[in-house]
Write a protein that holds these residues in place. Structure first.
Motif, PDB file in Angstrom:
ATOM      1  N   MET A 208      44.868  34.843  50.310  1.00 25.47           N
ATOM      2  CA  MET A 208      46.301  34.567  50.377  1.00 25.47           C
ATOM      3  C   MET A 208      46.569  33.245  49.658  1.00 25.47           C
ATOM      4  O   MET A 208      45.965  32.224  50.001  1.00 25.47           O
ATOM      5  CB  MET A 208      46.748  34.470  51.842  1.00 25.47           C
TER       6      MET A 208
ATOM      7  N   VAL B 267      41.284  33.919  59.190  1.00 27.84           N
ATOM      8  CA  VAL B 267      42.031  32.665  59.100  1.00 27.84           C
ATOM      9  C   VAL B 267      41.029  31.529  59.304  1.00 27.84           C
ATOM     10  O   VAL B 267      40.516  31.335  60.406  1.00 27.84           O
ATOM     11  CB  VAL B 267      43.140  32.603  60.169  1.00 27.84           C
TER      12      VAL B 267
ATOM     13  N   ARG C 265      37.463  43.589  54.097  1.00 27.41           N
ATOM     14  CA  ARG C 265      36.898  44.738  54.812  1.00 27.41           C
ATOM     15  C   ARG C 265      35.531  44.301  55.341  1.00 27.41           C
ATOM     16  O   ARG C 265      34.655  43.908  54.566  1.00 27.41           O
ATOM     17  CB  ARG C 265      36.747  45.924  53.854  1.00 27.41           C
TER      18      ARG C 265
ATOM     19  N   VAL D 163      43.681  31.741  54.375  1.00 31.66           N
ATOM     20  CA  VAL D 163      43.620  33.141  54.817  1.00 31.66           C
ATOM     21  C   VAL D 163      42.956  34.021  53.768  1.00 31.66           C
ATOM     22  O   VAL D 163      43.267  33.941  52.573  1.00 31.66           O
ATOM     23  CB  VAL D 163      45.042  33.662  55.124  1.00 31.66           C
ATOM     24  N   LEU D 164      42.042  34.861  54.252  1.00 27.33           N
ATOM     25  CA  LEU D 164      41.331  35.811  53.399  1.00 27.33           C
ATOM     26  C   LEU D 164      41.280  37.146  54.118  1.00 27.33           C
ATOM     27  O   LEU D 164      40.659  37.281  55.171  1.00 27.33           O
ATOM     28  CB  LEU D 164      39.909  35.284  53.143  1.00 27.33           C
ATOM     29  N   ARG D 165      41.952  38.128  53.528  1.00 31.13           N
ATOM     30  CA  ARG D 165      41.895  39.483  54.087  1.00 31.13           C
ATOM     31  C   ARG D 165      40.638  40.149  53.530  1.00 31.13           C
ATOM     32  O   ARG D 165      40.326  39.984  52.345  1.00 31.13           O
ATOM     33  CB  ARG D 165      43.152  40.241  53.654  1.00 31.13           C
TER      34      ARG D 165
ATOM     35  N   LEU E  74      39.539  46.407  58.468  1.00 31.77           N
ATOM     36  CA  LEU E  74      40.198  45.394  57.660  1.00 31.77           C
ATOM     37  C   LEU E  74      40.490  44.213  58.583  1.00 31.77           C
ATOM     38  O   LEU E  74      41.041  44.392  59.665  1.00 31.77           O
ATOM     39  CB  LEU E  74      41.508  45.929  57.084  1.00 31.77           C
ATOM     40  N   TYR E  75      40.143  43.026  58.139  1.00 29.87           N
ATOM     41  CA  TYR E  75      40.203  41.842  59.004  1.00 29.87           C
ATOM     42  C   TYR E  75      40.889  40.713  58.256  1.00 29.87           C
ATOM     43  O   TYR E  75      40.598  40.477  57.087  1.00 29.87           O
ATOM     44  CB  TYR E  75      38.770  41.460  59.376  1.00 29.87           C
ATOM     45  N   LYS E  76      41.820  40.063  58.931  1.00 31.33           N
ATOM     46  CA  LYS E  76      42.478  38.887  58.339  1.00 31.33           C
ATOM     47  C   LYS E  76      41.758  37.637  58.823  1.00 31.33           C
ATOM     48  O   LYS E  76      41.935  37.222  59.973  1.00 31.33           O
ATOM     49  CB  LYS E  76      43.959  38.842  58.722  1.00 31.33           C
TER      50      LYS E  76
END
Ligand SMILES: [Cu+2]
Length: 177
Positions: free
Chosen positions: A76, A47, A126, A122-124, A43-45
């Motif tokens: 986000m 930015v 996988r 921001v987009l979280r 899982l990667y945030k």
């Protein structure tokens, strides 16, 4: 008596010449990811950094195109920006706790984000389980006056992103720890 301004004027002229000789904006000034490597399958945030507008025009929309293999993309929200999402047509219906429809694209629309200002989106997500790959995430930046920049160029493997004027954002997928 010597003119004290003369030395300063000469230094200014030299600085001007150096500035003129400097290469165009470095790749770091484009739309890029803050963290440019992460474990494959994690899982990667993401930015996304937006350091300037389109040829001086203020930014009014940022659209991230979710690449194949990236799942569980969750944007986000941002105050002052309206979020719109496009579902992946081919994805299976979500099932289970906390799952949401798979997304193909995400857009933040609003601002305007002045050319001289900076912001982050921001987009979280996988990441795909493909260690070693340089994963490209295309982003389209739209600005006032109908201007836009498509940060969607995917470099050939034997070339560098800096060889391209508008490269896609990218991160390296590392082996799982
Ligand atoms: Cu740039």
């Amino acid at each position: 008596m010597p003119n004290p301004n003369r030395g300063a004027a000469a230094r200014l002229a030299l600085l001007g010449a150096l500035a003129a000789a400097a290469p165009a904006a470095p790749a770091a000034a484009h739309v890029t990811l803050e963290v440019q490597q992460a474990a494959a399958g994690s899982l990667y945030k993401g930015v996304f950094r937006v350091p300037h507008g389109c040829d001086g025009a203020a930014t009014i929309r940022i659209t991230v195109q979710v690449p194949p293999g990236v799942t569980q993309a969750l944007p986000m929200p941002k105050p002052g920006w309206r979020l719109t999402t496009t579902r992946r047509e081919d994805a299976a219906a979500p099932a289970g706790h906390g799952t949401a429809p798979e997304l193909a694209a995400i857009a933040w629309e609003g601002g305007p984000l002045d050319h001289a200002h900076y912001d982050e989106f921001v987009l979280r997500m996988r990441l795909p389980d493909r260690p070693g790959e340089l994963l490209h995430i295309p982003v389209v930046q739209e600005c006032e006056g109908g201007r836009s920049t498509a940060w969607t160029q995917i470099p050939d493997p034997d070339r560098r992103p800096s060889d391209y004027p508008t490269p896609a954002a990218a991160l390296r997928l590392l082996p799982r720890p």
